[in-house]
Scaffold this motif. Structure first.
Motif, PDB file in Angstrom:
ATOM      1  N   SER A  77       0.831  -1.205   0.000  1.00  0.00           N
ATOM      2  CA  SER A  77       0.000   0.000   0.000  1.00  0.00           C
ATOM      3  C   SER A  77       0.866   1.257   0.000  1.00  0.00           C
ATOM      4  CB  SER A  77      -0.919  -0.022   1.219  1.00  0.00           C
ATOM      5  OG  SER A  77      -1.664   1.158   1.296  1.00  0.00           O
ATOM      6  N   ASN A  78       1.886   1.275   0.832  1.00  0.00           N
ATOM      7  CA  ASN A  78       2.777   2.433   0.882  1.00  0.00           C
ATOM      8  C   ASN A  78       3.542   2.601  -0.424  1.00  0.00           C
ATOM      9  OD1 ASN A  78       2.351   3.508   3.561  1.00  0.00           O
ATOM     10  ND2 ASN A  78       3.285   1.636   4.313  1.00  0.00           N
ATOM     11  N   LEU A  79       3.979   1.510  -1.013  1.00  0.00           N
ATOM     12  CA  LEU A  79       4.697   1.583  -2.282  1.00  0.00           C
ATOM     13  C   LEU A  79       3.788   2.102  -3.391  1.00  0.00           C
ATOM     14  CD1 LEU A  79       7.317   1.071  -3.825  1.00  0.00           C
ATOM     15  CD2 LEU A  79       6.561  -1.297  -4.164  1.00  0.00           C
ATOM     16  N   ILE A  80       2.544   1.666  -3.422  1.00  0.00           N
ATOM     17  CA  ILE A  80       1.585   2.138  -4.423  1.00  0.00           C
ATOM     18  C   ILE A  80       1.385   3.650  -4.299  1.00  0.00           C
ATOM     19  CG2 ILE A  80      -0.854   2.067  -5.117  1.00  0.00           C
ATOM     20  CD1 ILE A  80      -0.722  -1.000  -4.395  1.00  0.00           C
ATOM     21  N   VAL A  81       1.251   4.136  -3.080  1.00  0.00           N
ATOM     22  CA  VAL A  81       1.049   5.571  -2.882  1.00  0.00           C
ATOM     23  C   VAL A  81       2.262   6.356  -3.369  1.00  0.00           C
ATOM     24  CG1 VAL A  81       0.752   7.395  -1.143  1.00  0.00           C
ATOM     25  CG2 VAL A  81      -0.611   5.305  -1.006  1.00  0.00           C
ATOM     26  N   ILE A  82       3.457   5.884  -3.046  1.00  0.00           N
ATOM     27  CA  ILE A  82       4.668   6.576  -3.507  1.00  0.00           C
ATOM     28  C   ILE A  82       4.691   6.615  -5.031  1.00  0.00           C
ATOM     29  CG2 ILE A  82       7.194   6.527  -3.616  1.00  0.00           C
ATOM     30  CD1 ILE A  82       7.092   5.014  -0.869  1.00  0.00           C
ATOM     31  N   LEU A  83       4.485   5.464  -5.650  1.00  0.00           N
ATOM     32  CA  LEU A  83       4.524   5.394  -7.113  1.00  0.00           C
ATOM     33  C   LEU A  83       3.465   6.293  -7.746  1.00  0.00           C
ATOM     34  CD1 LEU A  83       5.136   1.573  -7.485  1.00  0.00           C
ATOM     35  CD2 LEU A  83       6.687   3.386  -8.278  1.00  0.00           C
ATOM     36  N   MET A  84       2.274   6.284  -7.181  1.00  0.00           N
ATOM     37  CA  MET A  84       1.200   7.108  -7.734  1.00  0.00           C
ATOM     38  C   MET A  84       1.565   8.590  -7.674  1.00  0.00           C
ATOM     39  SD  MET A  84      -2.634   7.893  -6.376  1.00  0.00           S
ATOM     40  CE  MET A  84      -1.900   8.433  -4.866  1.00  0.00           C
ATOM     41  N   HIS A  85       2.093   9.030  -6.546  1.00  0.00           N
ATOM     42  CA  HIS A  85       2.450  10.443  -6.429  1.00  0.00           C
ATOM     43  C   HIS A  85       3.659  10.801  -7.294  1.00  0.00           C
ATOM     44  CE1 HIS A  85      -0.578  11.872  -3.720  1.00  0.00           C
ATOM     45  NE2 HIS A  85      -0.366  10.844  -2.913  1.00  0.00           N
ATOM     46  N   LEU A  86       4.587   9.876  -7.478  1.00  0.00           N
ATOM     47  CA  LEU A  86       5.699  10.137  -8.396  1.00  0.00           C
ATOM     48  C   LEU A  86       5.178  10.302  -9.825  1.00  0.00           C
ATOM     49  CD1 LEU A  86       8.465   7.691  -7.093  1.00  0.00           C
ATOM     50  CD2 LEU A  86       8.386  10.185  -6.820  1.00  0.00           C
ATOM     51  N   LEU A 102      13.503   0.750  -8.048  1.00  0.00           N
ATOM     52  CA  LEU A 102      13.081   0.651  -6.652  1.00  0.00           C
ATOM     53  C   LEU A 102      13.955   1.544  -5.767  1.00  0.00           C
ATOM     54  CD1 LEU A 102      11.327  -0.519  -4.427  1.00  0.00           C
ATOM     55  CD2 LEU A 102      12.807  -2.535  -4.400  1.00  0.00           C
ATOM     56  N   ALA A 103      15.245   1.598  -6.044  1.00  0.00           N
ATOM     57  CA  ALA A 103      16.147   2.438  -5.248  1.00  0.00           C
ATOM     58  C   ALA A 103      15.760   3.914  -5.354  1.00  0.00           C
ATOM     59  CB  ALA A 103      17.588   2.227  -5.692  1.00  0.00           C
ATOM     60  N   GLU A 104      15.306   4.353  -6.524  1.00  0.00           N
ATOM     61  CA  GLU A 104      14.868   5.739  -6.693  1.00  0.00           C
ATOM     62  C   GLU A 104      13.575   5.992  -5.930  1.00  0.00           C
ATOM     63  OE1 GLU A 104      16.364   7.007 -11.118  1.00  0.00           O
ATOM     64  OE2 GLU A 104      14.630   5.654 -11.002  1.00  0.00           O
ATOM     65  N   VAL A 105      12.672   5.054  -6.021  1.00  0.00           N
ATOM     66  CA  VAL A 105      11.355   5.195  -5.385  1.00  0.00           C
ATOM     67  C   VAL A 105      11.490   5.362  -3.881  1.00  0.00           C
ATOM     68  CG1 VAL A 105       9.169   3.995  -4.949  1.00  0.00           C
ATOM     69  CG2 VAL A 105      10.160   3.982  -7.234  1.00  0.00           C
ATOM     70  N   ASP A 124      14.296   6.532  -2.385  1.00  0.00           N
ATOM     71  CA  ASP A 124      15.335   7.532  -2.112  1.00  0.00           C
ATOM     72  C   ASP A 124      14.699   8.885  -1.802  1.00  0.00           C
ATOM     73  OD1 ASP A 124      17.380   9.423  -2.162  1.00  0.00           O
ATOM     74  OD2 ASP A 124      18.132   8.843  -4.128  1.00  0.00           O
ATOM     75  N   ASP A 125      14.968   9.413  -0.610  1.00  0.00           N
ATOM     76  CA  ASP A 125      14.379  10.685  -0.186  1.00  0.00           C
ATOM     77  C   ASP A 125      14.720  11.850  -1.119  1.00  0.00           C
ATOM     78  OD1 ASP A 125      13.007   9.769   2.035  1.00  0.00           O
ATOM     79  OD2 ASP A 125      14.708  10.062   3.389  1.00  0.00           O
ATOM     80  N   GLY A 126      15.805  11.757  -1.828  1.00  0.00           N
ATOM     81  CA  GLY A 126      16.208  12.852  -2.693  1.00  0.00           C
ATOM     82  C   GLY A 126      15.666  12.791  -4.104  1.00  0.00           C
ATOM     83  N   PHE A 127      14.934  11.727  -4.431  1.00  0.00           N
ATOM     84  CA  PHE A 127      14.481  11.539  -5.810  1.00  0.00           C
ATOM     85  C   PHE A 127      13.068  12.066  -6.030  1.00  0.00           C
ATOM     86  CE2 PHE A 127      12.096   8.988  -8.923  1.00  0.00           C
ATOM     87  CZ  PHE A 127      12.813   9.298 -10.062  1.00  0.00           C
ATOM     88  N   LEU A 128      12.946  12.937  -7.024  1.00  0.00           N
ATOM     89  CA  LEU A 128      11.659  13.325  -7.596  1.00  0.00           C
ATOM     90  C   LEU A 128      11.861  13.398  -9.105  1.00  0.00           C
ATOM     91  CD1 LEU A 128      10.422  16.171  -5.213  1.00  0.00           C
ATOM     92  CD2 LEU A 128       9.391  13.913  -5.524  1.00  0.00           C
ATOM     93  N   PRO A 129      10.992  12.766  -9.882  1.00  0.00           N
ATOM     94  CA  PRO A 129      11.171  12.788 -11.343  1.00  0.00           C
ATOM     95  C   PRO A 129      10.924  14.184 -11.907  1.00  0.00           C
ATOM     96  CG  PRO A 129       9.097  11.756 -10.779  1.00  0.00           C
ATOM     97  CD  PRO A 129       9.802  12.040  -9.488  1.00  0.00           C
ATOM     98  N   GLN A 130      11.559  14.461 -13.023  1.00  0.00           N
ATOM     99  CA  GLN A 130      11.377  15.773 -13.664  1.00  0.00           C
ATOM    100  C   GLN A 130      10.510  15.699 -14.868  1.00  0.00           C
ATOM    101  OE1 GLN A 130      12.216  18.479 -12.036  1.00  0.00           O
ATOM    102  NE2 GLN A 130      13.031  17.103 -10.520  1.00  0.00           N
TER     103      GLN A 130
END
Length: 104
Positions: free
Chosen positions: A11-20, A93-96, A98-104
């Motif tokens: 569930s947490n991974l889905i939320v992260i991916l969705m917001h990314l 997965l490492a990017e997802v 990683d606190d410093g990662f946001l896609p551009q």
């Protein structure tokens, strides 16, 4: 590793991916709440992995399934078509996690 732990991790991974995805594909609508949600759910994933390092292999196994669910949810929340999003996850997965990662 219990069923509820695995379910929570997914569930947490889905939320992260969705917001990314929303962050990348709707840059004009970026908000602090999206970024805050990414930070919060990354924290939850990290805590789960700290408590149970064996969950990392489980995350790798369910990553593609979680991405597919995240695309469905991002489609519903953005109004974009399914075809607007890549078929395969554009993030590692490492990017997802990683606190410093946001896609551009």
């Amino acid at each position: 590793m219990g069923r509820s732990e695995r379910r929570s991790l997914k569930s947490n991974l889905i939320v992260i991916l969705m917001h990314l995805l929303k962050w990348q594909y709707q840059p004009d609508k970026r908000s602090g709440s999206w970024e805050g949600s990414i930070i919060e759910h990354r924290r939850r994933v990290k805590e789960a992995l700290d408590d149970s390092p064996s969950l990392k292999s489980y995350l790798e196994i369910v990553f593609a399934e979680c991405y597919a669910q995240a695309v469905k949810q991002a489609k519903a929340e953005t109004g974009l078509s399914m075809e607007s999003f890549p078929l395969n996850c554009p993030y590692q997965l490492a990017e997802v996690t990683d606190d410093g990662f946001l896609p551009q």
